[in-house]
Design a protein around this motif. Sequence first.
Motif, short mmCIF file in Angstrom:
data_model
loop_
_atom_site.label_atom_id
_atom_site.label_comp_id
_atom_site.label_asym_id
_atom_site.label_seq_id
_atom_site.Cartn_x
_atom_site.Cartn_y
_atom_site.Cartn_z
N LEU A 144 0.65 -1.25 -0.41
CA LEU A 144 0.14 -0.17 0.27
C LEU A 144 0.81 1.08 0.29
N CYS A 145 2.18 1.61 0.89
CA CYS A 145 2.77 2.57 1.23
C CYS A 145 3.84 2.35 -0.02
N GLY A 146 3.62 1.63 -1.68
CA GLY A 146 4.55 1.64 -2.55
C GLY A 146 5.74 0.85 -1.77
N TYR A 147 6.57 0.73 -1.47
CA TYR A 147 7.82 -0.70 -0.76
C TYR A 147 8.03 -1.59 -2.25
N ARG A 148 9.43 -1.49 -2.11
CA ARG A 148 9.55 -2.21 -4.06
C ARG A 148 9.74 -3.43 -3.61
N ASP A 149 10.22 -4.26 -2.05
CA ASP A 149 11.39 -5.34 -1.62
C ASP A 149 9.79 -6.08 -0.92
N THR A 150 8.82 -6.51 -1.67
CA THR A 150 7.58 -7.43 -1.57
C THR A 150 7.37 -8.76 -1.71
N LEU A 151 6.84 -9.25 -1.63
CA LEU A 151 6.61 -10.72 -1.22
C LEU A 151 5.76 -11.08 -3.33
N ILE A 152 5.85 -10.61 -3.81
CA ILE A 152 4.96 -10.43 -4.76
C ILE A 152 5.81 -11.31 -5.73
N GLY A 153 4.50 -12.46 -6.39
CA GLY A 153 5.64 -13.67 -7.07
C GLY A 153 6.69 -14.69 -5.81
N GLU A 154 6.19 -14.54 -4.93
CA GLU A 154 6.95 -14.90 -4.22
C GLU A 154 6.31 -16.04 -2.60
N ILE A 155 7.08 -16.49 -1.76
CA ILE A 155 5.95 -17.34 -1.01
C ILE A 155 7.48 -17.28 -0.25
N LEU A 156 7.00 -16.98 0.86
CA LEU A 156 8.10 -16.84 2.29
C LEU A 156 8.03 -18.28 3.73
N CYS A 157 7.91 -19.33 3.63
CA CYS A 157 8.06 -21.01 3.63
C CYS A 157 8.98 -20.54 5.62
N ILE A 158 7.77 -21.22 6.48
CA ILE A 158 8.40 -20.90 7.88
C ILE A 158 8.29 -21.72 8.36
N ASP A 159 9.15 -22.13 9.09
CA ASP A 159 9.77 -24.06 10.39
C ASP A 159 9.90 -23.21 11.24
N LEU A 160 8.94 -22.48 12.24
CA LEU A 160 9.44 -22.62 13.87
C LEU A 160 10.07 -22.96 14.89
N LYS A 161 9.70 -24.74 14.27
CA LYS A 161 10.63 -25.68 15.58
C LYS A 161 11.62 -25.59 14.57
N ARG A 162 12.25 -25.25 13.73
CA ARG A 162 13.94 -25.06 13.69
C ARG A 162 14.46 -23.77 13.07
N MET A 163 13.21 -22.92 12.98
CA MET A 163 13.71 -21.55 12.86
C MET A 163 14.66 -21.23 11.76
N ILE A 164 13.48 -21.56 10.16
CA ILE A 164 14.02 -21.31 9.36
C ILE A 164 13.03 -20.27 8.82
N PHE A 165 13.49 -19.72 7.96
CA PHE A 165 12.84 -19.12 6.98
C PHE A 165 13.32 -18.44 5.30
N GLU A 166 12.54 -19.08 4.39
CA GLU A 166 13.50 -19.50 3.32
C GLU A 166 12.24 -18.56 2.72
N THR A 167 12.77 -18.14 1.41
CA THR A 167 11.72 -17.33 0.25
C THR A 167 11.82 -18.49 -1.18
N LEU A 168 10.88 -19.33 -1.50
CA LEU A 168 10.75 -19.03 -3.09
C LEU A 168 10.29 -18.28 -4.12
N LYS A 169 9.83 -18.42 -5.27
CA LYS A 169 9.83 -17.96 -6.02
C LYS A 169 9.22 -19.33 -6.80
N TYR A 170 7.90 -18.19 -7.28
CA TYR A 170 6.79 -19.61 -8.24
C TYR A 170 6.40 -18.51 -9.60
#
Length: 183
Positions: free
Chosen positions: A157-183
Motif C-alpha cells: 500500500l505504501c509503495g515499497y518495492r521489496d515485497t513477496l509478490i511472486g514469492e512465497i515465504l516458508c516459515i518453520d518455527l520448530k527449526r527456526m528456518i525462514f526461506e523464500t521461494l519464487k513461483y
Amino acid sequence: MAVNLSSRHEKLLGECLNKIKTSKVLIAGAGGLGTAVLTLLARLGVGTIYVVDPKRMNLPDLNRQILYDLQDVGKHKVLVAKEKVEKVRKDLEIFPLISKVDENEEFYGQVTVVTQNTLKDFKMFLEGAKEKAVRQIFPPIVTTIASLQVNEFVKILCGYRDTLIGEILCIDLKRMIFETLKY
C-alpha cells in the motif's frame, strides 16, 4: 498534536497512513490467522474490512484463535469478531459475511502476496495441495504469519518495492528456518 489510535505510527508511516485509512480489505476466514490479521489491521487503522467465515466458534480452537473467549463458543465467528473489534475501533466499517471460502501437526506456514498479475501463477503453484486431514497447529505460527501478512499489506500500500509478490515465504518455527521461494 492530538493523540489518537494511530499516534504511535504517524511518523513511521507518514502520508501512507491516509491510504491505510481509506483502504478496503477482505479477510477470508475468521480463525486463528484471520482474526489475528483482522485485529492488527483494525488497530493499524484500515477503513473498511470484510471478514468471511461460515463457522461457529468451537472450544478446541481457543488455543490459537486469540480474539475469542469461552463466552463465544457456539456463536458465529464473524459476528463475534465484528463485535470485539468495534470495541477498539468504533469508526471501523466492518462487514461480517457468514459464507464459505474454499480453503488443514503444524509449526510451518507460508506468506505470499497474490495480485491480479500473479494469481494464475499462484493457482498453478497450489494445484494438488488440497488435504482432507484436520491439522494440528502450533499457536505462535498463527500470530507470526498474521504479523507478516499485515506487514506485506502495508509495504504494498505504501509503495515499497521489496515485497513477496511472486514469492512465497516458508516459515518453520520448530527449526527456526525462514526461506523464500519464487513461483
